[in-house]
Each structure stands twice: as C-alpha cells, then as structure tokens.
Design an enzyme around this catalytic site. Structure first.
Site, short mmCIF file in Angstrom:
data_model
loop_
_atom_site.label_atom_id
_atom_site.label_comp_id
_atom_site.label_asym_id
_atom_site.label_seq_id
_atom_site.Cartn_x
_atom_site.Cartn_y
_atom_site.Cartn_z
N SER A 123 -2.38 -50.36 -20.89
CA SER A 123 -3.08 -49.95 -22.11
C SER A 123 -3.76 -51.13 -22.80
CB SER A 123 -2.10 -49.31 -23.09
OG SER A 123 -1.29 -48.36 -22.43
N1 SAH Z 1 3.16 -49.13 -20.65
C1 SAH Z 1 2.27 -49.33 -19.56
C2 SAH Z 1 1.15 -48.33 -19.53
C3 SAH Z 1 1.27 -47.49 -18.33
S1 SAH Z 1 0.19 -46.18 -18.13
C4 SAH Z 1 1.76 -50.76 -19.50
O1 SAH Z 1 1.99 -51.51 -20.44
O2 SAH Z 1 1.19 -51.14 -18.50
C5 SAH Z 1 1.29 -44.84 -17.98
C6 SAH Z 1 2.26 -44.88 -16.86
O3 SAH Z 1 3.03 -43.71 -16.98
C7 SAH Z 1 1.68 -44.86 -15.48
O4 SAH Z 1 2.15 -45.95 -14.76
C8 SAH Z 1 2.17 -43.54 -14.89
O5 SAH Z 1 2.47 -43.63 -13.52
C9 SAH Z 1 3.42 -43.31 -15.69
N2 SAH Z 1 3.89 -41.92 -15.74
C10 SAH Z 1 3.18 -40.79 -15.79
N3 SAH Z 1 4.00 -39.73 -15.81
C11 SAH Z 1 5.26 -40.21 -15.77
C12 SAH Z 1 6.53 -39.63 -15.76
N4 SAH Z 1 6.72 -38.30 -15.81
N5 SAH Z 1 7.62 -40.42 -15.70
C13 SAH Z 1 7.49 -41.76 -15.65
N6 SAH Z 1 6.30 -42.37 -15.65
C14 SAH Z 1 5.20 -41.61 -15.71
#
Ligand code: SAH
Length: 675
Positions: A69
């Site tokens: 993000s």
């Molecule tokens: N906090 C992260 C942002 C990641 S984007 C950072 O700082 O980089 C969102 C993430 O959520 C993605 O990696 C995606 O694979 C994950 N995601 C989506 N659905 C999910 C679920 N049901 N359980 C766990 N992770 C999930």
C-alpha cells in the site's frame, strides 16, 4: 557498483522526506506511527526492480499481482487503530510484510495472515532478517481470523471485503478497533469498527480508498479459481467480481509482465534484441514514474547493450549543455542556463537530474571521450539561442563568415521576442521572408566543413546542427500561422533528421535511445494523425530502420501530474482524472495489475493482438492539462498494437518534482541546470 552505505544514506533521506511530506504534512502526528515509519526500511520489502520507487507516494506491485500500500494509507490505518501501549494486533493481508513490520514496532505481539504462501514465506524471511521477533506470519485465510490468539486489541485488514467478516468482529477485544476497507472492487469505504461491549459495535466511515480484494471464505470468491470444488462465498447477496471471461482486460492481465517480476527488465531487453534505435515514450510531460522507469531501461541499454547516446524532446542548445557536462566532465556553471524557458519542469526536475548524475558518473569511468555516452536535443524551439551559438562559433573560427552570417540572420531579428508572429507577417508581405537567408547561412557552413572541422570536430558539429535548426525553425514558424499539419510535420521531420545526424556521426553502428512523448514516438499511422496528414518520429524511424527501431509507449490511469493550465502559465500538480470508458487506459486499469509491461510486437496471444489492433481511445497529456475538457482536449483514437512494440503501464502515478531554486542553492554551482 553503487556504494551500499551511500545507498543507505539515500534511503534514509528519502524515508525522512516521505514521513514529513506524505504523512506529517497531511495531518498524521501520532508519535508511535511516526516513529515506526521512521524506523522501518520500506525498501527492504520491495523487489530490486522497483526499489528506487520505495518512498514514492504510491502503492507498488509485489509478487502474486498484489500491492504494497501507499505509505500514507498505511500510516492512516495505523493511526486509526489508536494503539496506545503495545498490545496484541492481528493483520489480515501480510503482502510484502511492510505494515506488519510497522505494527511490530508499535505493538507487543503481531499475528499477520496471508493467503498466498509465497508472499507469507517471503515476508517472514524479510521480517526475520530485520529482527522482528514479535511478528508471526501465518499462511491462512484471514477472513476467518486467527482464534488461537484472540482477542486482539486491534485488527487491521489490508484488502477490500464485501462486508465486515463476522469472525473478525468476534475476535476483537472490548474497546478494540478494527480498520477495514469495505465495498466493491473499484473503490471502497475505509471503516473503523469499535467494539464497545460484548454485543455492541460502533462503526464509522473514515475515507474512500482502493484496495486489492479480500479473497476467502468470508470475502470475495477467487476469480482465478474456477474448479468445481472452490469454496462457496459466505457473503450474502454480494456477487463475486466476475471479470468477463475472455474480456480484453483479462487477456491483458494474462499477457502482461508485472514490473516487479525479477526478470521483467531482462525480458524487455531480450525483445529489444539488436535494435539500433529504442524510442521510449510517455503519456504526459510530468509523470515521475515514466521518467524514472525509462531512465532505468536506458541505463540497462547503455550498460548491457552499449547504446551510445540519448536524444530527447528538448532543444539542441539546452541539451548541449548537459552533453558538455556529462561528456567533457568540465564545469562552466556561470554560462549554463539549460531549460530555463517554459515549460522548465519538463527537463529541470529531480528525476532528470538523477539520470544526468548517473550518466556523468558512468562516463567518468570511460577515458576515451569519443566513447562516452552523449545527451542531445532533437527539438527546434531554440531559434535565437541557436542563431547566437552559430555566430559565437563563427566569431571564433572565421570573422568574415561571422559578419556575413550576422547579416543574414538579422532578417529574423524583429521576431526575437515572439517568433510565432513571423509567419503571419511574412505571408502577408508586411515583412521579409527569411528562408533564403537562413538556408544560405547553413550552406556556407556546410561548404567549409573540412576547413572548420579540422579546428575541432565537436564544435563544428554543434554549430552546424544549430544552423540546421535555424533553417528548419524558420520554416516551422512560417508554417505555424497556417495552423495545419505542416508545422507538426516539419518539427518531427527535423527531429528525425537530427537523430539521423547523431546516428551517423559516430560511425555506422551507433545506437540511440530517444525520450519523447508517445505522440512523437508511437507510429502516427496507427492513430488519428494519419487522417490529418501528420507523420511523426516513430513512423519515420520505422520507415527508415524497420525492425531495428523499437517503440515503447507508456500509460497511466490516475494519480497526479505536473502540467500547466495553459501555455506560459505556472506549473501545477494536478489530479489525473480516471481514464474514460472505451480507452486503452480503462482496459489496462481493469487488468488490475499496478505496473506491467505488455509485449505487442512479440505478443503471446493472437486473440489479444487482434483486439489491440482495433481503434480505441487513448489519452495524451502534454505540457498543458485540461481535465475539464478531457475527451476533446486529450483523447484520440489509436490502434495500440500497431502504434507501439511494447506498452508499459503504471496504474497510479505521481507528478515529477521540479527543481526549485531552493534545491539549486544546495547543489554545487557547477550543476548544468543552474540558473
Ligand atoms: N499490508 C500489505 C498490503 C498487502 S495487499 C503491505 O504492507 O504490503 C493485501 C494482501 O492481502 C495481499 O497480499 C493479498 O494476497 C492478501 N489477502 C487477500 N485476501 C486475503 C485473505 N483472505 N487472507 C489473507 N490474506 C489475504
């Protein structure tokens, strides 16, 4: 090789600037959040290829087509959690692990869940390497939470849910807060849920956001998982997003190479092959990502494929000053006023400065000057600077010739402050037409080629090129009054002729990179220009060099851009409007990969390629941006796969950073952009 400690210093500075400009100045002051942001090296969570963008005000792609993000939104969410003293936190969506590291700084214990095993493994490694012993990364469906460690003082969800998953609510401690984006794929409401008692929750809307989908049992269905056994979605009445199977966006997503893939740049270089001329575009004159990514490609072309020079959409005399700086490695600051005319930001910006510094560095390791990489301008707006340059040169080498040339060029003197008025006056007969004079001046210079070049080849080349520019600029300004395709064509023909000169003066195998707007480097025959009788540099290069010319276009959906409201007006940072329905941009946006390259000449899908040969809208933002009249001011029709050999996409982009006079004060006064 870059010195690692210098790199660290650079990242530390960028991190500090990120915290101040993107977070504090936007109103987030909570000490635990700010301290955490100051500590965690965001660059450690980003692939090599995109590391230099680590502190940009933007989300970036990570593996599995997910994103890390935007720093500000991470700060915003952490701030909303209102963590006071430590506590236990649950994060859903580890992704890169960056937010988990920040939470590791702020809380006593962090559990973070990620549905992709590869991401979870990678994040766990990085967090371990950085020493976060209090962060537990678990590969699991986060929509169900992690009951083993419940209740949590705070829960933060980094992916967009159709509604707030019940299990997460249950795992929240009384008094705890849950921050989660809720809503459809193209935009969500960021909500904060506070558990006020065993059965009561208070919910508030914080702001609008856009996240990747939360995919899982209590989230959206996995659109990639088409097996009959795929789990049912428990969320009621909210349909899983269904990209029309076989839609153009879906095909784009399949064929696109995300830019964060380690091999992306190598794959591009391989497709470029032995091309002699690589033209790299941009769909605005003020987007940082375009400048930096094309700089990256260019560095690779120089280092790995021996490219000899860079030619840009700038005037010859301005670029000459940079060329002098990067190739002669001498400094004459007092005389240097490069790019001081409107639109200054197009070249006087941090992004270009960084590249110029790199080039200076690169060249300083090459002892033979003739082998150093040159920096040249192809454009022709510098009528009078060029006249002055020719005269200065002649004064030094041949006083008689200087007198004659001065006499000839004086024909244009009345137009010094406003060359655009020349055409009207000359056509109406109220002033003399100067064509014969400027052409004679050029011919005289060419006649003495042998004599003059024996006195210094480089200076002769420079003078000759300026004389050629004057001759072409005279025709350009003359035709400007007519307002037809002719002036555009004269300008692009001049740019092509200049490129040809550059490609020959160093010998037969000279290889050049060109940086110009998409509208110059994308083949005009594939666009509306054709119907208007306009040609351009990309077309001329293809006609002359065939497959030895490689044309790369760039595009974006939203973000910010540096541009002016009108010609001569001050630069502003403006919001780029979301792309219109029926445009290539909209289709790329809907492919939902934040940064990718799409091979067109070497396309992997016949079906897609056929669709990319249909005419669709395409956006071009120049020095001027008029969001109020987007469609008529900035869109035209193009057949993408014929226009370019490759298309590079940055879904969300940010404005370039212009050099301010304050920045200039801090730089050595030997810098070529000095005013
Ligand atoms: N906090 C992260 C942002 C990641 S984007 C950072 O700082 O980089 C969102 C993430 O959520 C993605 O990696 C995606 O694979 C994950 N995601 C989506 N659905 C999910 C679920 N049901 N359980 C766990 N992770 C999930």
């Amino acid at each position: 090789m870059t010195d690692p400690s210098a790199m660290n210093d650079a990242y530390n500075r960028q991190r500090e600037a990120m915290v101040n400009q993107q977070v504090v100045q936007r109103g987030i002051h909570s000490p635990p959040v700010i301290e955490a942001l100051r500590k965690v090296p965001r660059e450690a969570f980003i692939s090599d290829a995109l590391r230099e963008f680590a502190y940009d005000d933007t989300p970036l792609p990570i593996a599995e087509r997910q994103t890390i993000s935007q720093p500000y939104i991470v700060a915003y969410m952490l701030d909303a959690l209102q963590l006071r003293e430590g506590g236990r936190v649950l994060e859903i969506g580890t992704g890169s692990g960056y937010a988990a590291a920040l939470l590791g700084e702020m809380a006593d214990e962090v559990v973070t869940l990620e549905r992709y095993k590869s991401l979870a493994d990678e994040a766990r490694d990085i967090l371990q390497r950085l020493g976060y012993r209090n962060v537990d990364v678990i590969h699991s469906d986060g929509t169900l939470g992690w009951p083993e460690k419940a209740p949590y003082d705070a829960i933060v969800v980094a992916a967009a849910a159709p509604e707030i998953p019940q299990r997460l609510k249950e795992q929240l401690a009384i008094g705890g807060r849950l921050v989660i984006p809720v809503g459809a794929h193209d935009g969500q409401s960021l909500r904060c849920l506070t558990r006020t008692s065993e059965h009561d929750y208070r919910e508030e809307h914080l702001t609008s956001v856009r996240f990747v989908p939360l995919v899982g049992e209590a989230g959206w269905a996995d659109r990639e998982d088409t097996s009959a056994s795929s789990k049912p979605v428990t969320a009621k009445k909210i349909p899983a997003r269904k990209a029309r199977s076989g839609s153009t966006s879906e095909l784009i997503a399949e064929c696109a190479e995300p830019l964060d893939d380690e091999g992306a740049l190598d794959a591009l270089l391989e497709r470029i092959g032995d091309s002699r001329v690589v033209l790299i575009g941009e769909s605005s004159h003020g987007t940082s990502e375009f400048y930096r990514y094309r700089a990256r490609i260019t560095q690779a072309l120089i280092e790995q494929k021996g490219f000899d020079l860079l030619a840009v959409e700038a005037d010859w005399p301005d670029a000459s000053q940079i060329d002098h700086y990067v190739r002669d490695l001498q400094t004459e600051a007092s005389q240097w006023t490069a790019f001081s005319r409107f639109p200054t930001w197009m070249w006087r910006n941090e992004e270009v400065r960084e590249f110029v510094d790199w080039l200076h560095d690169h060249n300083s390791r090459i002892t033979d000057r003739t082998q150093r990489v040159g920096f040249h301008g192809l454009d022709l707006y510098s009528l009078f600077t060029s006249i002055d340059s020719v005269l200065d040169y002649l004064e030094d080498v041949d006083a008689d010739a200087a007198r004659d040339a001065r006499e000839r060029y004086s024909c244009l003197a009345p137009w010094r402050t406003d060359p655009s008025a020349y055409g009207r006056a000359a056509i109406s007969g109220s002033y003399r037409e100067c064509r014969a004079d400027v052409v004679t001046a050029l011919v005289e210079l060419l006649k003495k080629r042998m004599e003059y070049s024996s006195m210094g080849g480089t200076r002769y080349l420079d003078a000759m090129q300026n004389a050629r520019l004057v001759a072409n600029a005279e025709r350009y300004y003359y035709s400007l009054y007519g307002g037809n395709a002719e002036s555009w064509n004269l300008r692009d023909q001049h740019m092509f002729d200049t490129l040809k000169v550059l490609l020959t003066y160093r010998g037969e195998n000279t290889k050049a990179v060109v940086w110009e707007h998409n509208s110059h480097i994308g083949d005009a025959r594939a666009t509306d220009m054709r119907g208007r009788g306009q040609l351009n540099l990309g077309q001329l290069c293809r006609e002359a060099y065939g497959n030895d010319a490689y044309l790369i276009g760039f595009g974006t959906d939203t973000g910010t851009v540096a541009a002016a409201a009108d010609w001569g007006e001050p630069m502003e940072v403006m919001d780029v409007q979301p792309s219109l329905e029926g445009s290539w941009e909209r289709l790329c946006h809907e492919a939902r990969i934040s940064a990718f390259q799409l091979p067109l000449r070497h396309s992997r899908s016949q079906v897609l390629n056929k669709r990319l040969l249909e005419p669709q809208l395409e956006r071009a933002i120049g020095v001027i941006y008029r969001p109020a009249t987007e469609l008529s001011s900035h869109y035209f029709k193009a057949r993408l796969a014929q226009q370019f050999d490759e298309y590079i996409w940055f879904d969300h982009t940010t404005a370039i950073t212009p050099l301010t006079s304050k920045t200039l004060e801090g730089t050595p006064d030997t810098y070529p952009f000095g005013l």
